[in-house]
Motif scaffolding. Sequence first.
Motif, PDB file in Angstrom:
ATOM      1  N   GLU A  74      -4.387   0.961  -0.417  1.00  0.00           N
ATOM      2  CA  GLU A  74      -2.965   0.934  -0.062  1.00  0.00           C
ATOM      3  C   GLU A  74      -2.776   0.698   1.439  1.00  0.00           C
ATOM      4  O   GLU A  74      -1.913  -0.089   1.854  1.00  0.00           O
ATOM      5  N   ASP A  75      -3.591   1.380   2.250  1.00  0.00           N
ATOM      6  CA  ASP A  75      -3.452   1.230   3.703  1.00  0.00           C
ATOM      7  C   ASP A  75      -3.857  -0.170   4.163  1.00  0.00           C
ATOM      8  O   ASP A  75      -3.226  -0.755   5.045  1.00  0.00           O
ATOM      9  N   VAL A  94       0.656  -2.221  -5.367  1.00  0.00           N
ATOM     10  CA  VAL A  94      -0.583  -1.512  -5.683  1.00  0.00           C
ATOM     11  C   VAL A  94      -0.292  -0.354  -6.635  1.00  0.00           C
ATOM     12  O   VAL A  94      -0.981  -0.171  -7.649  1.00  0.00           O
ATOM     13  N   LYS A  95       0.724   0.432  -6.326  1.00  0.00           N
ATOM     14  CA  LYS A  95       1.071   1.582  -7.171  1.00  0.00           C
ATOM     15  C   LYS A  95       1.479   1.134  -8.576  1.00  0.00           C
ATOM     16  O   LYS A  95       1.057   1.726  -9.585  1.00  0.00           O
ATOM     17  N   SER A 124      -2.642   5.477  10.048  1.00  0.00           N
ATOM     18  CA  SER A 124      -3.615   5.403   8.969  1.00  0.00           C
ATOM     19  C   SER A 124      -4.956   5.999   9.363  1.00  0.00           C
ATOM     20  O   SER A 124      -5.778   5.363  10.021  1.00  0.00           O
ATOM     21  N   LYS A 166      -6.340   5.121  -1.891  1.00  0.00           N
ATOM     22  CA  LYS A 166      -5.512   5.331  -0.703  1.00  0.00           C
ATOM     23  C   LYS A 166      -5.857   4.335   0.391  1.00  0.00           C
ATOM     24  O   LYS A 166      -4.972   3.826   1.096  1.00  0.00           O
ATOM     25  N   ILE A 176      -4.095  -9.055  -3.757  1.00  0.00           N
ATOM     26  CA  ILE A 176      -4.016  -7.640  -4.167  1.00  0.00           C
ATOM     27  C   ILE A 176      -4.495  -7.492  -5.605  1.00  0.00           C
ATOM     28  O   ILE A 176      -5.246  -6.560  -5.932  1.00  0.00           O
ATOM     29  N   LYS A 196      -1.095  -2.461   3.388  1.00  0.00           N
ATOM     30  CA  LYS A 196       0.031  -2.232   4.295  1.00  0.00           C
ATOM     31  C   LYS A 196      -0.185  -2.879   5.654  1.00  0.00           C
ATOM     32  O   LYS A 196       0.730  -3.504   6.208  1.00  0.00           O
ATOM     33  N   VAL A 241       2.354  -2.218  -0.905  1.00  0.00           N
ATOM     34  CA  VAL A 241       1.980  -0.883  -1.376  1.00  0.00           C
ATOM     35  C   VAL A 241       2.672  -0.576  -2.701  1.00  0.00           C
ATOM     36  O   VAL A 241       2.071  -0.003  -3.619  1.00  0.00           O
ATOM     37  N   ARG A 242       3.925  -0.981  -2.798  1.00  0.00           N
ATOM     38  CA  ARG A 242       4.635  -0.804  -4.079  1.00  0.00           C
ATOM     39  C   ARG A 242       3.866  -1.481  -5.211  1.00  0.00           C
ATOM     40  O   ARG A 242       3.745  -0.940  -6.320  1.00  0.00           O
TER      41      ARG A 242
END
Length: 444
Positions: A307-308, A283-284, A389, A304, A320, A311, A280-281
């Motif tokens: 990200e899920d 992706v951001k 989620s 969003k 990714i 995860k 997730v880090r």
Amino acid sequence: MKITVPSVQINNNEGFSPEKDIFSRKEFGERLANLIAQSDDELVIAIDAEWGEGKSTFIQMWKGFVSHHREPKIRTIYFDAFANDYQKDPFIALAAEVYELLKDETEEKKKEFLSKAGAAAKSMARGAIKIAVRVGTGGILGDSVVDDVGKDISELLAERVDEVLADRLKSSSTDKLALNNFRKYLEGFAKEHGGGQPIVFVIDELDRCRPDFALELIEQIKHLFSVRGITFLLVMNRKQLEESIKSKYGIIDATKYLQKFVHLWLTLPRKSGPHDDHGVRYVKHAMSAMRKEGEIIHNPEAVKLIEDMVKYLKPSFRDIERMLSYFALIQNMIGSQSFLLSYQTMIAFMCYLKSSKPHLIEKITHQNIDSATLLKEAGLDRIDGNSESTHIHYLSKCVIFDLANDEQQKMMIADKEVFPNDDYGSKEVMKNVCGWLSEIHRNK
């Protein structure tokens, strides 16, 4: 929006800068440095991680950290195996990197190294000359002998066997002495130039280079360069290298074979938890790097869900990157258009399938799969029903709805299992989004 994730540029003396060390691997790097500094052995350490997990970025940060920010400092030599695999002899390539450390030394020091390395290289070249194995020769005759077709094999044996053996016995003693002298020189070199710390020879991209070059490289590290005061740090994808070993040697226990050359295996850490997930880090971080200044993402629910999925499904960092590239392509094609939640959900899901499980895209396009099979093959059936989620649960419902018949869809709407705001829009949303991606083929 940029189509690819910009690569992280690491300066030689930068180390683990907070803005670039997005996985907080500095602590792991410190432990690795302490391990090397405290060990008084001829160590060969391997860092294992899959392709795209950030091995090279980590090692570039680590080099700068131990060379400029840690006390006492550790001197490093960096060798890109992939960039050097065009060379026929790994020994010459490795020796050239050691020679680079002598650029500020006297000509006498440089000549001494060239003399020792040259003698070792000649000895290895002699040993590499093939004495061809032919029927009836027992592996004794040289190529030049076997090629002499004007003589009978038995006559050749009688005339040349003593000469060949005598030459090999004489050169064997000379070769051993030259190789031992080179190893002794390296040990003294490390003591003189290491500043009381081991010199670390980093071998990067080992799994990407030619299999024969990679295997000869690690074999020469073991037999020629592994001396007190020099630690080798091999950066690789272990599974890929083991496949190279099997390709060269056939039926062999590749894991045991590597154990002969590597003393210690370390795994590059990847956190995966409810409150801190490296995927997730990433992706951001990547989305921030891919967006143009002031650019707005008009379909934020899709991000969003990405990200899920990262995860809970834990794709590799390389996958990714592919997911985000496909999302960027769609984002650029649709411009500022904002889609209903159902379409955003399927955009994210199709980007995941296109990057990680592309065979499912074809099945969806040709309506050759049911919802239960799709959820299972996509990995969504493994997700705990009590998971936090809501995006994942909504995705599962969308998949079931999309592939259901008319009666089942009416029942799901009536039971308010999906789309409480009646925003689904149309049937076969998955198929429609698959059509957007069907002509896009990214290089891997």
